[in-house]
Design an enzyme around this catalytic site. Structure first.
Site, PDB file in Angstrom:
ATOM      1  N   SER A 265      -9.370   3.274  46.858  1.00 33.09           N
ATOM      2  CA  SER A 265     -10.124   3.782  45.724  1.00 33.09           C
ATOM      3  C   SER A 265     -11.087   2.729  45.214  1.00 33.09           C
ATOM      4  O   SER A 265     -10.935   1.543  45.476  1.00 33.09           O
ATOM      5  CB  SER A 265      -9.171   4.182  44.605  1.00 33.09           C
ATOM      6  N   LYS A 266     -12.067   3.231  44.470  1.00 30.79           N
ATOM      7  CA  LYS A 266     -13.099   2.387  43.896  1.00 30.79           C
ATOM      8  C   LYS A 266     -12.496   1.265  43.057  1.00 30.79           C
ATOM      9  O   LYS A 266     -13.044   0.183  42.982  1.00 30.79           O
ATOM     10  CB  LYS A 266     -13.956   3.255  42.980  1.00 30.79           C
ATOM     11  N   ARG A 267     -11.375   1.579  42.398  1.00 32.17           N
ATOM     12  CA  ARG A 267     -10.812   0.600  41.477  1.00 32.17           C
ATOM     13  C   ARG A 267     -10.401  -0.689  42.190  1.00 32.17           C
ATOM     14  O   ARG A 267     -10.451  -1.757  41.622  1.00 32.17           O
ATOM     15  CB  ARG A 267      -9.609   1.203  40.740  1.00 32.17           C
TER      16      ARG A 267
END
Ligand code: GLU
Length: 500
Positions: A265-267
């Protein structure tokens, strides 16, 4: 040769234009591309833009740019032509928002054959229903309220133009089977499938209807996509059956995971292909890396060109388990590719990165032999955006370092100044033709012996004076690249710094 014509292999990549190409999307596109190319088939790009609330300006152009950069050429569908997007192929339009009438036609057909129905339930009724189901810890799904409405009732509501959707009338309690290219044979029961919406109240189709209609009409033979779509596949199969269309082959690719096994994920890091491009990963390296996320050739080989991947890729050997996106491995791979490329191409790739780091430096009016610096860098970096981190002293006109850094271990400021003077005097008299790494080394080593010095007493201040750093490439190499003028200037400045 077979007497029968082999069915044509046609694969598609069908992204929704969300603004960028996700690395997971790149893998889906790559596997679809590799399989099509290997089988002399076609790779199609279709844009799934029926969710108007998610449309992003310029997203299609970004997608195409990323695919082109990665070297994945689209045969049919939305293509890039002279820097602009265009359409190619006889099954267009290839943007779903331009195919609304087609979806309507098939929805109407399903209504006629009793395999779909109008639903007039208001959003508030559906909301209440969902809430009740959640409270009762039941799966949230449509309760079939409009499934058995009478024709009169329906016509009445249509006449008064009441807001409505079209839903699939999912057959009750039927067992169906399909074979997924990765997961093998899967069985499902229709009682677990919701009466999904086919046409929304705004007249747009849902993903399910649009993708099935398009995959059929565009002659797609293999649907290769991420595992997150596996749960939609039974719904799709029901639609193929309802429309009496042959069911294509399905291949669901394993999830991409962070090293801690959570979903990529982007996080936790970058997910857009353009982020990797911006950091100076080469398309060949990223493609090679992504190709091995979920597939391997069963040998020790790790580096593959796109042509080799086309040859060796095997759709039947895709792993079931999630693939870890290991940045360290990508860095290693990128450094391998960087080392291999020809100096001229390396220079071309490097310049924009260096220019960004040293905006003041005039790369067109070369004050330093760039080729030599790049040769030092090419074997050491793993990403192009690391260029200049260890060689900034070549590009910066002035160096900033504390004067004490010039002093070798137990030596003193006075002794260091004396040694720097000795060195300057020697180099001032060095003829231009002797300004080579070997000759510089020879002269300076002689100077050290003649003056009874240790290497450190002379080479240490020389290194710091020329680079401003405690660690650098060998000082003779640095002096050679800087040339006599800049070398002597830096030695003089160092000497002065110690006098202050
Ligand atoms: N439009 C879907 C996406 O954004 C495509 C899913 C599929 O390949 O069927 O990924």
């Amino acid at each position: 040769m077979s007497l029968f014509k082999q069915p044509k292999i046609r694969t598609r990549f069908a992204p929704s234009p969300t603004g960028y190409l996700h690395v997971g999307g790149l893998r889906t596109a790559l596997y679809s591309y590799l399989f099509a190319k290997q089988k002399k088939g076609k790779f199609i790009l279709r844009i799934e833009d029926t969710d108007q609330t998610r449309a992003v300006y310029g997203a299609v152009e970004n997608l195409l740019q990323a695919l082109t950069w990665a070297g994945l050429t689209v045969d049919e569908g939305i293509i890039e032509k002279n820097g602009k997007t265009a359409e190619k192929g006889r099954f267009g339009p290839y943007k779903q928002s331009k195919r609304l009438k087609i979806y309507q036609k098939y929805a109407q057909k399903l209504l006629k054959t009793g395999q779909a129905y109008y639903c007039f339930c208001s959003p508030s009724r559906l909301e209440t229903l969902r809430h009740q189901q959640e409270q009762a810890k039941q799966p949230t799904r449509y309760d079939g309220h409009c499934r058995h409405s009478s024709e009169e009732e329906i016509n009445q509501k249509l006449k008064t133009n009441q807001p409505r959707v079209i839903r699939m009338k999912v057959p009750e309690n039927q067992t169906l089977e399909f074979t997924d290219g990765v997961r093998g044979q899967l069985t499902f029961n229709t009682k677990d499938i919701d009466d999904q919406i086919l046409i929304k109240s705004d007249g747009y189709p849902t993903y399910h209807l649009a993708s099935v209609v398009d995959d059929h009409l565009m002659g797609i033979s293999h649907i290769i996509r991420g595992e997150e779509w596996l749960s939609s596949t039974p719904k799709h199969i029901l639609l193929y059956l309802a429309l009496a269309w042959p069911v294509p082959n399905f291949v669901h690719l394993p999830l991409l995971l962070n090293p801690d096994k959570s979903k990529l994920s982007k996080r936790q890091g970058d997910v857009a292909v353009e982020d990797y491009r911006r950091q100076g990963y080469l398309p060949e390296a990223l493609i090679n890396f992504v190709a091995l996320l979920g597939w391997n050739p069963g040998t020790d080989q790790e580096l593959f060109s796109l042509a080799e991947l086309i040859e060796k890729f095997n759709l039947n050997k895709i792993n079931k388990s999630g693939a870890i996106f290991d940045l360290k491995k990508l860095d290693w791979m990128n450094s391998q590719y960087l080392k291999k490329i020809a100096p001229a191409r390396f220079a071309e790739l490097a310049k924009p990165f260096l220019q960004k780091r040293f905006p003041q430096f005039d790369f067109n009016n070369q004050q330093i032999p760039l080729a030599e610096i790049l040769a030092l860098e090419q074997t050491r970096i793993s990403r192009l955006d690391q260029l200049g981190t260890e060689t900034e002293f070549f590009f910066n006109a002035e160096l900033t370092y504390p004067p004490e850094l010039l002093i070798w271990k137990k030596s003193s400021a006075a002794a260091t100044r004396k040694n720097l003077t000795l060195l300057t005097e020697r180099l001032v008299n060095c003829p231009e033709t002797d300004w080579t790494i070997a000759k510089l080394e020879e002269q300076i080593k002689q100077l050290i012996t003649a003056n009874n010095l240790t290497n450190g007493e002379l080479l240490w201040p020389m290194r710091v004076a020329l680079t401003g750093q405690a660690k650098s490439p060998p000082p003779f190499e640095v002096a050679m690249i800087l040339g006599p003028e800049r070398t002597l200037k830096r030695l003089t400045i160092a000497n002065k710094k110690l006098a202050e």
